[in-house]
Design an enzyme around this catalytic site. Sequence first.
Site, PDB file in Angstrom:
ATOM      1  N   ASP A 131      10.250  21.663  -9.554  1.00 41.20           N
ATOM      2  CA  ASP A 131      10.948  20.480  -9.069  1.00 41.20           C
ATOM      3  C   ASP A 131      12.453  20.711  -8.936  1.00 41.20           C
ATOM      4  O   ASP A 131      13.236  19.778  -9.034  1.00 41.20           O
ATOM      5  CB  ASP A 131      10.673  19.307 -10.032  1.00 41.20           C
ATOM      6  CG  ASP A 131      11.063  17.967  -9.440  1.00 41.20           C
ATOM      7  OD1 ASP A 131      11.059  17.840  -8.209  1.00 41.20           O
ATOM      8  OD2 ASP A 131      11.398  17.054 -10.219  1.00 41.20           O
ATOM      9  N   CYS A 169      -8.970   9.966   0.335  1.00 39.16           N
ATOM     10  CA  CYS A 169      -8.475   8.584   0.252  1.00 39.16           C
ATOM     11  C   CYS A 169      -9.351   7.623   1.048  1.00 39.16           C
ATOM     12  O   CYS A 169      -9.435   6.434   0.721  1.00 39.16           O
ATOM     13  CB  CYS A 169      -7.038   8.498   0.762  1.00 39.16           C
ATOM     14  SG  CYS A 169      -5.812   9.164  -0.381  1.00 39.16           S
ATOM     15  N   CYS A 209      -2.847   1.486  -2.924  1.00 39.51           N
ATOM     16  CA  CYS A 209      -1.455   1.841  -3.246  1.00 39.51           C
ATOM     17  C   CYS A 209      -0.487   1.145  -2.304  1.00 39.51           C
ATOM     18  O   CYS A 209       0.568   0.653  -2.728  1.00 39.51           O
ATOM     19  CB  CYS A 209      -1.258   3.357  -3.197  1.00 39.51           C
ATOM     20  SG  CYS A 209      -1.693   4.129  -1.617  1.00 39.51           S
ATOM     21  N   CYS A 266       2.342  -1.948  -3.668  1.00 43.22           N
ATOM     22  CA  CYS A 266       3.764  -1.619  -3.803  1.00 43.22           C
ATOM     23  C   CYS A 266       4.626  -2.874  -3.688  1.00 43.22           C
ATOM     24  O   CYS A 266       4.620  -3.541  -2.650  1.00 43.22           O
ATOM     25  CB  CYS A 266       4.182  -0.600  -2.739  1.00 43.22           C
ATOM     26  SG  CYS A 266       5.939  -0.162  -2.844  1.00 43.22           S
ATOM     27  N   CYS A 322      11.918   2.454  -2.568  1.00 47.15           N
ATOM     28  CA  CYS A 322      10.953   2.768  -3.629  1.00 47.15           C
ATOM     29  C   CYS A 322      11.591   2.510  -4.992  1.00 47.15           C
ATOM     30  O   CYS A 322      12.745   2.878  -5.238  1.00 47.15           O
ATOM     31  CB  CYS A 322      10.535   4.232  -3.508  1.00 47.15           C
ATOM     32  SG  CYS A 322       9.525   4.836  -4.872  1.00 47.15           S
ATOM     33  N   CYS A 346       8.514   4.166 -11.552  1.00 51.06           N
ATOM     34  CA  CYS A 346       7.468   3.171 -11.297  1.00 51.06           C
ATOM     35  C   CYS A 346       6.143   3.911 -11.190  1.00 51.06           C
ATOM     36  O   CYS A 346       6.069   4.997 -10.610  1.00 51.06           O
ATOM     37  CB  CYS A 346       7.763   2.414 -10.000  1.00 51.06           C
ATOM     38  SG  CYS A 346       6.501   1.208  -9.533  1.00 51.06           S
ATOM     39  N   CYS A 379       1.777   2.558  -7.769  1.00 51.75           N
ATOM     40  CA  CYS A 379       0.907   3.123  -6.734  1.00 51.75           C
ATOM     41  C   CYS A 379      -0.078   4.137  -7.300  1.00 51.75           C
ATOM     42  O   CYS A 379      -1.104   4.425  -6.671  1.00 51.75           O
ATOM     43  CB  CYS A 379       1.726   3.734  -5.595  1.00 51.75           C
ATOM     44  SG  CYS A 379       2.649   5.223  -6.029  1.00 51.75           S
ATOM     45  N   CYS A 408      -4.643   3.472  -8.144  1.00 51.57           N
ATOM     46  CA  CYS A 408      -5.442   4.467  -7.421  1.00 51.57           C
ATOM     47  C   CYS A 408      -6.809   4.636  -8.083  1.00 51.57           C
ATOM     48  O   CYS A 408      -6.890   4.909  -9.291  1.00 51.57           O
ATOM     49  CB  CYS A 408      -4.714   5.804  -7.382  1.00 51.57           C
ATOM     50  SG  CYS A 408      -5.640   7.119  -6.543  1.00 51.57           S
TER      51      CYS A 408
END
Length: 376
Positions: A135, A189, A195, A199, A215, A242, A245, A249
Site C-alpha cells: 500500500d 457479484c 453495497c 452507501c 467516500c 467506513c 459497503c 456484502c
Amino acid sequence: MDTFSFTKSIKDKALALGFDLVGVSPVDSFPENQYFKEWLSKGFSGEMKYMDRAPERREHLKHVLPDAKSVISCALNYNTDYPYSVDEKDKSKGWISRYAWGDDYHHVMEDKLGAVMNYIKEEASEEVSSKMYVDTGPVLERVYGKYAGVGWIGKNTCLINQEIGSWIFIGEIITSLELDYDNPVPDRCGTCTRCIDACPTDAIIEPYVLDSRICISYLTIELKDKVPVQLREGIDNNIYGCDICQDVCPWNKRAQITDEPGFKPREDLYSPDLSYLSGLSVEDFRMVFKGSPIKRTKRRGLLRNVMIAMGNSGNKNFIPHIKECLNDEEPLVRAHAVWALWRIDGPGSNKILLDHRTVETDDSVNEEIDLLLNTD
C-alpha cells in the site's frame, strides 16, 4: 527446482508465514490500468495527489523494476470476531474501521513479505532482483490481486475472495523470476447492489466506480481540511474510515476470522467513547495511537471527525465536551465543534456561538459560525 515446483514452494512458504492467500500473475499492462487513468482524469482521487505521481510506473511495473516478470500477491485476513458497524446502534460511540483496530498493518505485512522475499533470494537457482510493496508504492494492488486469482474486484471496488470475503490486506513482491501463473477468478457479484444501495453518501456512483471525494473513508482519513457541510450528516458516527459497503456484502456474511494477534482491537478502539476521544491531548494522542494506522489522520483530523459524530448523535450530553473543543488549539477542531453544537442545540446555541465569534481569530471558524447563524 522447475518453475512449477519453485512457485509452489514460494506459495507454501507464504502460507506458512501466516498469509491466507497467495497467487502469482505476470507483469503486464492490464485493461484496468487504463481504467485507473480515466478515474484519475475525472478527479475522483480528490486531494490524494500521490496517485497522480509517476503514472508510467503504475502503467507498467517495468518502470519500477526493469527486469520484472512476475508479481506475487499475498493477502492477509484482518477480520476479527466483533460485530459489524451496521449492527451497532449506539450513536454515542464512534466507529473506527475494523482494519485500524490493531497494529499498523504495514508493519505486520512487511515483516511477512520480507521473509518471503528472503526465501526467494536464498532458494532461487539464479540471481534475483525483487521489490516489495504494501500500500505504499506505484502498484495497482487489486488489479494484480485479481490476475493472481486472489479475488475479484467487487462493485464496491474492494477485492473479494469467495472463501475469506473482502477483509484482506494485499501486498506484492515484484520479481525478475518467471513463475507459474494463476488465472483470475470470475466476478461473482452478479446482480447484487447491496453495497451501492447502503452507501450513506452515494460514493459508489455506479458499479465498480468509487468517487473518493464523497467516500466516508476519504473524508475521515485523506481529507485534511473541513468536511463539506452537505456530507457531514452522511458520515454519521464514523470517525476513522467506513466499513458499510463491506458489512453488507453477502460474501462477508461468513467471513473467516484472523489468527493474527496484531489485528485484534486495542483497548478502547472498538466502538470507542466519543467523550473520551474528544478530550485527548496531543501527547495522549501520540501514546494511544503509537504504532496504529490511526496516527495517519493526526489528532486534529480525528477530533474533527469526533465533532461530526457528536453532532450527528443528537445527544445533548455531549454539549459540555463540544464546548471544550470550541477552545481547542486547532482551528479545524473548533470549526467542526461549531457545527456540532448547532446540530445538537440549534438556536439554543446562538448566544454561545455569537460570543465565541467575538474572540475567534481564525477565518475558517468564523465562516462556519456565519454560515450557521446567517450573520455578516
